[in-house]
Design a protein around this motif. Structure first.
Motif, PDB file in Angstrom:
ATOM      1  N   UNK A 153     110.994 -26.908 112.131  1.00  0.00           N
ATOM      2  CA  UNK A 153     112.189 -26.338 112.772  1.00  0.00           C
ATOM      3  C   UNK A 153     112.145 -24.813 112.710  1.00  0.00           C
ATOM      4  N   UNK A 154     111.692 -24.276 111.571  1.00  0.00           N
ATOM      5  CA  UNK A 154     111.579 -22.817 111.472  1.00  0.00           C
ATOM      6  C   UNK A 154     110.593 -22.292 112.529  1.00  0.00           C
ATOM      7  N   UNK A 155     109.490 -23.028 112.720  1.00  0.00           N
ATOM      8  CA  UNK A 155     108.490 -22.604 113.706  1.00  0.00           C
ATOM      9  C   UNK A 155     109.085 -22.665 115.110  1.00  0.00           C
ATOM     10  N   UNK A 156     109.838 -23.746 115.398  1.00  0.00           N
ATOM     11  CA  UNK A 156     110.475 -23.872 116.708  1.00  0.00           C
ATOM     12  C   UNK A 156     111.408 -22.691 116.944  1.00  0.00           C
ATOM     13  N   UNK A 157     112.160 -22.296 115.898  1.00  0.00           N
ATOM     14  CA  UNK A 157     113.080 -21.171 116.061  1.00  0.00           C
ATOM     15  C   UNK A 157     112.318 -19.861 116.251  1.00  0.00           C
ATOM     16  N   UNK A 158     111.146 -19.769 115.603  1.00  0.00           N
ATOM     17  CA  UNK A 158     110.381 -18.523 115.706  1.00  0.00           C
ATOM     18  C   UNK A 158     109.821 -18.330 117.112  1.00  0.00           C
ATOM     19  N   UNK A 159     109.656 -19.441 117.879  1.00  0.00           N
ATOM     20  CA  UNK A 159     109.091 -19.281 119.224  1.00  0.00           C
ATOM     21  C   UNK A 159     110.001 -18.436 120.112  1.00  0.00           C
ATOM     22  N   UNK A 160     111.311 -18.379 119.783  1.00  0.00           N
ATOM     23  CA  UNK A 160     112.225 -17.555 120.580  1.00  0.00           C
ATOM     24  C   UNK A 160     111.803 -16.095 120.536  1.00  0.00           C
ATOM     25  N   UNK A 161     111.233 -15.680 119.394  1.00  0.00           N
ATOM     26  CA  UNK A 161     110.823 -14.282 119.247  1.00  0.00           C
ATOM     27  C   UNK A 161     109.689 -13.962 120.217  1.00  0.00           C
ATOM     28  N   UNK A 162     108.894 -14.985 120.579  1.00  0.00           N
ATOM     29  CA  UNK A 162     107.774 -14.753 121.494  1.00  0.00           C
ATOM     30  C   UNK A 162     108.254 -14.284 122.863  1.00  0.00           C
ATOM     31  N   UNK A 163     109.550 -14.481 123.170  1.00  0.00           N
ATOM     32  CA  UNK A 163     110.069 -13.985 124.453  1.00  0.00           C
ATOM     33  C   UNK A 163     109.931 -12.468 124.527  1.00  0.00           C
ATOM     34  N   UNK A 164     109.904 -11.812 123.351  1.00  0.00           N
ATOM     35  CA  UNK A 164     109.845 -10.348 123.339  1.00  0.00           C
ATOM     36  C   UNK A 164     108.456  -9.825 123.663  1.00  0.00           C
ATOM     37  N   UNK A 165     107.418 -10.696 123.605  1.00  0.00           N
ATOM     38  CA  UNK A 165     106.113 -10.268 124.101  1.00  0.00           C
ATOM     39  C   UNK A 165     105.824 -10.997 125.414  1.00  0.00           C
ATOM     40  N   UNK A 166     106.887 -11.211 126.188  1.00  0.00           N
ATOM     41  CA  UNK A 166     106.827 -11.704 127.577  1.00  0.00           C
ATOM     42  C   UNK A 166     106.248 -13.101 127.746  1.00  0.00           C
ATOM     43  N   UNK A 167     106.370 -13.988 126.730  1.00  0.00           N
ATOM     44  CA  UNK A 167     106.062 -15.397 126.970  1.00  0.00           C
ATOM     45  C   UNK A 167     107.275 -15.975 127.705  1.00  0.00           C
ATOM     46  N   UNK A 168     107.056 -16.662 128.844  1.00  0.00           N
ATOM     47  CA  UNK A 168     108.224 -17.083 129.629  1.00  0.00           C
ATOM     48  C   UNK A 168     108.754 -18.411 129.128  1.00  0.00           C
ATOM     49  N   UNK A 169     109.272 -18.423 127.863  1.00  0.00           N
ATOM     50  CA  UNK A 169     109.898 -19.627 127.324  1.00  0.00           C
ATOM     51  C   UNK A 169     111.417 -19.517 127.495  1.00  0.00           C
ATOM     52  N   UNK A 170     112.154 -20.445 126.901  1.00  0.00           N
ATOM     53  CA  UNK A 170     113.598 -20.560 127.148  1.00  0.00           C
ATOM     54  C   UNK A 170     114.357 -19.235 127.074  1.00  0.00           C
ATOM     55  N   UNK A 171     114.197 -18.530 125.950  1.00  0.00           N
ATOM     56  CA  UNK A 171     114.978 -17.312 125.744  1.00  0.00           C
ATOM     57  C   UNK A 171     114.633 -16.261 126.786  1.00  0.00           C
ATOM     58  N   UNK A 172     113.332 -16.177 127.129  1.00  0.00           N
ATOM     59  CA  UNK A 172     112.882 -15.207 128.130  1.00  0.00           C
ATOM     60  C   UNK A 172     113.516 -15.502 129.482  1.00  0.00           C
TER      61      UNK A 172
END
Lengths: 220, 219
Positions: A153-172
């Motif tokens: 779950x922590x890893x799943x939450x950390x993927x949101x941070x990847x939006x800041x290096x332009x990965x086009x996931x949910x938060x992005x």
């Protein structure tokens, strides 16, 4: 009705990011699991130098923030000649970070298995690896699973941070919609619910594994 | 790759300024997390079933969604409802609220770990509820809570860089601003990583010492 159409339109656009989030979560979890076992076993190694290397890895990745590691992977690694796509940088940073936390789980899990088990394996003339693979690990995994579930779950939450290096996931995707339409409430509520759903699926999956692995052990 | 000490000297004042903001955020949001966490823990142990359920749903919901999304929610959605928060306030509320769900579990475990016999003995000695809490339960429950709570404070410190995403000028925010302005990423990000590593290692060592000290007293 045009408003509703627009909402459905960008809702679809946002949910297309869920796939990237799931992908990023799965790859990062796989890398984290691999690193957790490698580093966790290395932390228990008899050789001082292997233990030292593992300890440095763990302390470095637990000591600096995931956010900084992600930016280092995306912006600094190209300067030393390693160019990564945003997704690769995300998986690398999140996986290595999760692996550092996971290695302590692996170490503690193995140490939680009673000494008598090791002694019995020696008495049965098993090699160190046989003892580890057939006797210690099957018992240790049961102890590790709940912590691994939290880590996933922590890893799943950390993927949101990847939006800041332009990965086009949910938060992005939600941020894209916000900057282009000015809508805020619905996009962010939508992704919050999606994250909750993914987390619940992860939790259910780990529960299933817990039941499967505790079969045949005392108390099950 | 060419490391430039001149550039390091040039960005140092901005980074020091950012470090101060980071420390400030950590302290304020730690207080928020410690106080709110206690309230959450009490609500989760409430004798009223509906209070308990609402508290569990709320804390699990916050725990299972990313901090970044919660920060965006506070910073971008609340203004539409007429609540305008400064980046700093939104950051402190977001970080504090997120970690309050973690600290609430520490409080709950700490209180539940006091054996039932202690409660029964307190009742048998005819102590009031207040006396039972202040004289018997809390003195036993609090020492084991300190190391995990300390670890969460360190964890919050390490999460502060995420606040730069809602334009808080903390250590990471200043470093990224300098990096973007001069188009040099190597020095600012390396310095930030080194700074975090240094502070985390020192604070982890302090907590370890504290833990040993508490164990000695308990033994």
């Amino acid at each position: 009705m045009q408003n509703l159409d627009a909402t459905i339109g960008y809702g679809r656009f946002i949910l297309s990011g869920a796939l990237a989030t799931v992908e990023l979560t799965i790859f990062s979890c796989a890398l984290a699991l691999l690193m957790a076992f490698l580093a966790g076993l290395a932390l228990l190694s008899r050789s001082y130098s292997i233990r030292a290397v593992a300890r440095i890895y763990v302390e470095f990745f637990r000591g600096t923030s995931i956010f900084v590691q992600l930016f280092a992977a995306y912006f600094v690694l190209p300067l030393v000649g390693i160019s990564l796509t945003p997704v690769q940088a995300g998986v690398l940073a999140i996986g290595l970070n999760g692996g550092a936390y996971g290695s302590e789980v692996v170490r503690a899990g193995i140490q939680a298995v009673g000494r008598d088990q090791t002694e019995a394996s020696i008495a049965l003339n098993l090699t160190r690896w046989q003892a580890m693979w057939w006797v210690i690990l099957p018992q240790a995994v049961v102890v590790m699973l709940p912590s691994f579930g939290n880590l996933a779950i922590e890893i799943m939450k950390a993927t949101a941070v990847a939006s800041l290096v332009t990965v086009s996931e949910l938060t992005f995707q939600a941020q894209m919609v916000r900057s282009q339409t000015g809508e805020t409430a619905i996009p962010f509520l939508l992704i919050l619910v999606t994250y909750l759903v993914i987390a619940s699926v992860l939790t259910a999956l780990v529960r299933l594994l817990e039941r499967r692995f505790s079969r045949g052990t005392a108390g099950a | 790759m060419d490391w430039s000490w001149d550039f390091v000297a040039q960005i140092m004042p901005a980074l020091t300024q950012g470090l101060l903001v980071t420390v400030e955020i950590t302290l304020v949001s730690s207080v928020v997390a410690l106080v709110l966490g206690l309230l959450f823990a009490l609500a989760k142990m409430s004798p009223v079933g509906s209070v308990r359920r609402v508290a569990i749903i709320a804390t699990e919901g916050i725990r299972r969604t990313p901090l970044l999304v919660q920060l965006y929610f506070l910073f971008y959605v609340l203004p539409d409802l007429g609540i305008l928060l400064s980046p700093f306030t939104a950051g402190v509320i977001g970080l504090g609220l997120h970690y309050a769900t973690y600290t609430s579990e520490v409080y709950r475990a700490g209180i539940n770990n006091v054996p039932v016999g202690q409660w029964e003995a307190a009742r048998a000695c005819n102590l009031t509820t207040r006396q039972t809490w202040t004289e018997i339960i809390l003195p036993q429950a609090i020492p084991p809570m300190i190391p995990p709570l300390g670890n969460y404070v360190i964890a919050m410190f390490k999460e502060t860089p995420i606040l730069s995403a809602i334009t808080v000028m903390d250590l990471m925010g200043e470093a990224l601003a300098q990096a973007n302005f001069n188009y040099r990423y190597l020095e600012p990000i390396t310095l930030v990583a080194a700074g975090f590593l240094l502070v985390s290692l020192i604070s982890a060592a302090i907590i370890k010492l504290l833990e040993n000290h508490l164990n000695l007293r308990a033994a």
